[in-house]
Design a protein around this motif. Structure first.
Motif, mmCIF file in Angstrom:
data_model
loop_
_atom_site.group_PDB
_atom_site.id
_atom_site.type_symbol
_atom_site.label_atom_id
_atom_site.label_comp_id
_atom_site.label_asym_id
_atom_site.label_seq_id
_atom_site.Cartn_x
_atom_site.Cartn_y
_atom_site.Cartn_z
ATOM 1 N N LEU A 31 40.659 48.940 27.872
ATOM 2 C CA LEU A 31 41.638 48.459 28.828
ATOM 3 C C LEU A 31 41.400 46.983 29.120
ATOM 4 C CD1 LEU A 31 41.535 51.420 31.372
ATOM 5 C CD2 LEU A 31 43.376 50.935 29.756
ATOM 6 N N ARG A 32 42.461 46.284 29.485
ATOM 7 C CA ARG A 32 42.333 44.866 29.809
ATOM 8 C C ARG A 32 41.407 44.685 31.012
ATOM 9 N NH1 ARG A 32 47.912 41.788 30.381
ATOM 10 N NH2 ARG A 32 46.395 40.105 30.668
ATOM 11 N N GLY A 33 40.448 43.767 30.876
ATOM 12 C CA GLY A 33 39.512 43.509 31.961
ATOM 13 C C GLY A 33 38.336 44.463 31.994
ATOM 14 N N SER A 34 38.261 45.389 31.046
ATOM 15 C CA SER A 34 37.165 46.363 31.012
ATOM 16 C C SER A 34 36.496 46.342 29.647
ATOM 17 C CB SER A 34 37.682 47.779 31.297
ATOM 18 O OG SER A 34 38.288 47.863 32.566
ATOM 19 N N GLY A 35 35.230 46.768 29.618
ATOM 20 C CA GLY A 35 34.542 46.918 28.362
ATOM 21 C C GLY A 35 34.911 48.225 27.697
ATOM 22 N N PRO A 45 34.701 54.323 36.973
ATOM 23 C CA PRO A 45 33.684 53.341 36.559
ATOM 24 C C PRO A 45 34.229 51.920 36.487
ATOM 25 C CG PRO A 45 33.595 55.294 35.163
ATOM 26 C CD PRO A 45 34.830 55.422 36.006
ATOM 27 N N ALA A 46 35.462 51.774 36.001
ATOM 28 C CA ALA A 46 36.044 50.434 35.878
ATOM 29 C C ALA A 46 36.215 49.787 37.249
ATOM 30 C CB ALA A 46 37.386 50.511 35.158
ATOM 31 N N PHE A 47 36.665 50.563 38.253
ATOM 32 C CA PHE A 47 36.835 49.993 39.581
ATOM 33 C C PHE A 47 35.483 49.648 40.198
ATOM 34 C CE2 PHE A 47 37.035 50.345 44.191
ATOM 35 C CZ PHE A 47 38.041 49.436 44.473
ATOM 36 N N LYS A 48 34.477 50.508 40.011
ATOM 37 C CA LYS A 48 33.139 50.217 40.544
ATOM 38 C C LYS A 48 32.604 48.908 39.980
ATOM 39 C CE LYS A 48 31.598 55.004 41.290
ATOM 40 N NZ LYS A 48 30.640 56.046 40.843
ATOM 41 N N LYS A 49 32.787 48.713 38.682
ATOM 42 C CA LYS A 49 32.283 47.501 38.043
ATOM 43 C C LYS A 49 33.037 46.276 38.541
ATOM 44 C CE LYS A 49 30.769 45.972 33.484
ATOM 45 N NZ LYS A 49 30.688 46.330 32.037
ATOM 46 N N GLU A 50 34.355 46.423 38.691
ATOM 47 C CA GLU A 50 35.157 45.306 39.194
ATOM 48 C C GLU A 50 34.811 45.000 40.650
ATOM 49 O OE1 GLU A 50 37.678 42.192 38.942
ATOM 50 O OE2 GLU A 50 37.209 43.551 37.275
ATOM 51 N N ALA A 93 31.918 45.518 42.106
ATOM 52 C CA ALA A 93 30.601 44.872 42.129
ATOM 53 C C ALA A 93 30.722 43.394 41.758
ATOM 54 C CB ALA A 93 29.654 45.584 41.171
ATOM 55 N N TYR A 94 31.557 43.115 40.771
ATOM 56 C CA TYR A 94 31.775 41.723 40.369
ATOM 57 C C TYR A 94 32.427 40.924 41.496
ATOM 58 C CZ TYR A 94 33.758 37.728 37.866
ATOM 59 O OH TYR A 94 34.110 36.465 37.467
ATOM 60 N N ALA A 95 33.436 41.536 42.158
ATOM 61 C CA ALA A 95 34.107 40.849 43.264
ATOM 62 C C ALA A 95 33.148 40.594 44.422
ATOM 63 C CB ALA A 95 35.300 41.677 43.741
ATOM 64 N N ALA A 96 32.246 41.564 44.680
ATOM 65 C CA ALA A 96 31.262 41.376 45.750
ATOM 66 C C ALA A 96 30.314 40.236 45.424
ATOM 67 C CB ALA A 96 30.475 42.675 45.970
ATOM 68 N N ALA A 97 29.910 40.137 44.163
ATOM 69 C CA ALA A 97 29.034 39.038 43.756
ATOM 70 C C ALA A 97 29.740 37.700 43.879
ATOM 71 C CB ALA A 97 28.555 39.266 42.319
ATOM 72 N N ARG A 121 41.589 44.491 37.852
ATOM 73 C CA ARG A 121 41.654 44.079 39.257
ATOM 74 C C ARG A 121 43.077 44.101 39.823
ATOM 75 N NH1 ARG A 121 43.000 38.676 39.728
ATOM 76 N NH2 ARG A 121 43.262 37.593 37.735
ATOM 77 N N LEU A 122 44.095 44.136 38.937
ATOM 78 C CA LEU A 122 45.488 44.174 39.386
ATOM 79 C C LEU A 122 46.216 45.430 38.940
ATOM 80 C CD1 LEU A 122 46.542 40.521 38.411
ATOM 81 C CD2 LEU A 122 45.968 41.329 40.704
ATOM 82 N N ARG A 123 45.517 46.322 38.249
ATOM 83 C CA ARG A 123 46.203 47.405 37.524
ATOM 84 C C ARG A 123 47.013 48.316 38.441
ATOM 85 N NH1 ARG A 123 42.114 49.209 34.500
ATOM 86 N NH2 ARG A 123 42.743 47.697 32.924
ATOM 87 N N TYR A 124 46.398 48.823 39.485
ATOM 88 C CA TYR A 124 47.083 49.766 40.372
ATOM 89 C C TYR A 124 48.298 49.100 41.016
ATOM 90 C CZ TYR A 124 47.152 53.878 43.524
ATOM 91 O OH TYR A 124 47.485 55.034 44.192
#
Length: 502
Positions: free
Chosen positions: A454-458, A228-233, A235-239, A390-393
């Motif tokens: 997690l950092r960057g996530s809700g 879910p965190a990657f999907k949300k990130e 979507a944000y990057a696509a926007a 966005r940088l975690r992996y």
């Protein structure tokens, strides 16, 4: 002043900010990620227990001590390419998704491990045999460069905040189950076939088993969804990329690496220190200890193998309890206690191991196993929380693999070489003490992340009711902060209600 205060005001959470975990999907994510680690560590267990045999098969011209060092040098060579694998797979996982990269690493790991079983011996093809073994180990190391960081990231991004330690501990549960399976299989083969049968053809059997294990793991990973965190990130990057005024909407790999080492260098150093602590202890116990007892201490092969196998079973039985404890007490207290205990108990543990017999070595191995589980049960929930989504992996892959390559995977090589050169069989204990000091310093700079997003996530919660409570608490906190700001503006010398103690 007004602008500064308003900028610092905390926004209350909305329904879209809080994610509710899908329990069946969480179980599938944990199982598939852990199975990959089982596959990886099945190979490590086999290789550690077959170190003496592999030395005779692929380096027959050397003395027994040099054979062991040569075998562990081949083992360590795989770790030299792990940072390269991390550089490739980590940023790729941040761009195209965690699930796709984890499927790719599973294929490479299974194929390269399976191939070792088909290698010709030194007696058949000469120097080409150890070179082919080295090639297989390099492929294994490259694929492993994206495995652990991806698996920890995947579980952490699926796990509810309050249970991240417990669920993350199942990843390393798979690690030690895999090691126990690999080492247990070698122990049985040693007892059934004897030394001659093992050297002749029996050493191939454990590597053949890796093929079916890999196919099962690949099937499970192909069935997974993205986190879910990657999907949300994403979507944000696509926007952002659709916005013509957005700058650096799609950062390059070079820009990502620069950001990791300039803006997150402190997290990278903390991560490397904790990884060093965990992996030096891990590889000392799992990869070097069986050889240490048989070669350096001249103990019986089967006895040494059974003692370390029982140590792994002890770790397996306690690891999820440690993960659950870290959810309640915090990650820092567990790492601090483990680091201090490692410094104090490393020498006594090795003194017990070298006493001979069964009882005292069993106590020494148990001490090392309980020290190891302090780090193994906490690492998978601690390390991903150091970096933003966005940088975690990528950041975790790079920091983790650099540390493992320099310090973790070389532990059996350095320990065996130092014992060979110095003749001091307590050198491995001193090595562990140094790791404990580095881990202690790293833990002192670690911020507590237990129970926090997690950092960057809700926030990630388990039920819709918990989500409503989190949102309500957030609105209450935001309202109190707005009230405090208003009081400061109207009455600069007045103390906010929350600061009054009279």
């Amino acid at each position: 002043m007004l602008r500064t205060l308003l900028r610092r005001r905390k926004r209350s959470l909305s329904t879209a900010d809080v994610m509710v975990a899908d329990r069946p999907q969480v179980r599938r994510a944990v199982t598939a990620a852990a199975l990959g680690n089982t596959m990886e560590w099945f190979d490590f267990g086999v290789y550690a227990y077959l170190a003496g045999t592999m030395g005779k098969v692929f380096f027959p011209a050397s003395s027994p001590g040099v054979q062991v060092v040569s075998t562990f040098a081949t083992f360590a060579a795989a770790f030299l390419v792990r940072p390269l694998g991390g550089l490739v797979f980590g940023p790729l996982g941040d761009r195209i998704g965690r699930q796709k990269v984890l499927a790719a690493t599973m294929i490479m790991m299974a194929a390269s491990t399976f191939a070792v079983g088909f290698l010709p011996t030194y007696a058949a093809v000469g120097v080409a045999a150890p070179l082919l073994l080295l090639l297989c180990r390099l492929v294994q190391g490259f694929s492993t460069g994206g495995e652990y960081a991806g698996a920890t990231t995947y579980i952490a991004e699926y796990a509810p905040d309050r249970r991240r330690g417990f669920l993350g501990s199942w990843l390393d549960f798979g690690t030690f189950v895999g090691y126990a399976l690999g080492s247990g299989l070698v122990t049985v083969l040693t007892a059934v076939l004897g030394t001659d049968g093992l050297e002749d053809w029996g050493w191939r059997i454990p590597f053949f088993v890796a093929g079916p294990l890999g196919l099962i793991g690949l099937y499970m990973r192909m069935k997974l969804e993205e986190t879910p965190a990657f999907k949300k990130e994403a979507a944000y990057a696509a926007a952002e990329s659709a916005n013509p005024t957005a700058e650096e909407a799609s950062p390059t790999a070079k820009g990502t690496l620069k950001e990791i080492f300039t803006r997150h260098w402190h997290a990278v150093l903390i991560c490397m220190g904790l990884v060093l602590l965990y992996n030096v202890t891990n590889y000392m116990v799992t990869s070097y200890l069986p050889t240490y007892m048989t070669v350096a201490l001249d103990q019986d092969d089967t006895t040494a193998q059974l003692l370390v196998l029982c140590t792994m079973l002890l770790v397996v039985l306690t690891i999820t309890t440690v993960g659950h404890t870290s959810d309640r007490w915090g990650r820092r207290p567990v790492f601090l206690a483990g680091s201090i205990a490692l410094i104090v108990l490393a020498v006594p543990a090795f003194l017990l191991i070298r006493e001979g017999g069964i009882l005292f070595p069993a106590l020494g191995c148990a001490i090392l196993g309980l020290l190891l589980v302090c780090f193994a049960g906490t690492a998978a929930s601690t390390l991903p929380a150091l970096f933003p989504t966005r940088l975690r992996y990528g950041a975790l892959s790079i920091a983790f693999n650099i540390s493992v390559s320099l310090f973790g995977g070389t532990t059996p090589l350095f320990a065996s070489a130092l014992v060979e050169v110095t003749g001091n069989d307590l050198v491995p204990a001193y090595y562990l003490m140094v790791a404990g000091v580095i881990g202690l310093v790293s833990t002192l700079f670690l911020h507590e992340t237990a129970g926090k997003p997690l950092r960057g996530s809700g926030p990630m919660v388990e039920t819709p009711d918990e989500a409503h409570r989190v949102i309500a608490h957030s609105r209450t906190a935001a309202g109190r902060q707005a009230r405090d700001i208003w009081i400061r503006l109207r009455h600069p010398w007045a103390r906010p209600p929350g600061d009054r103690h009279d």
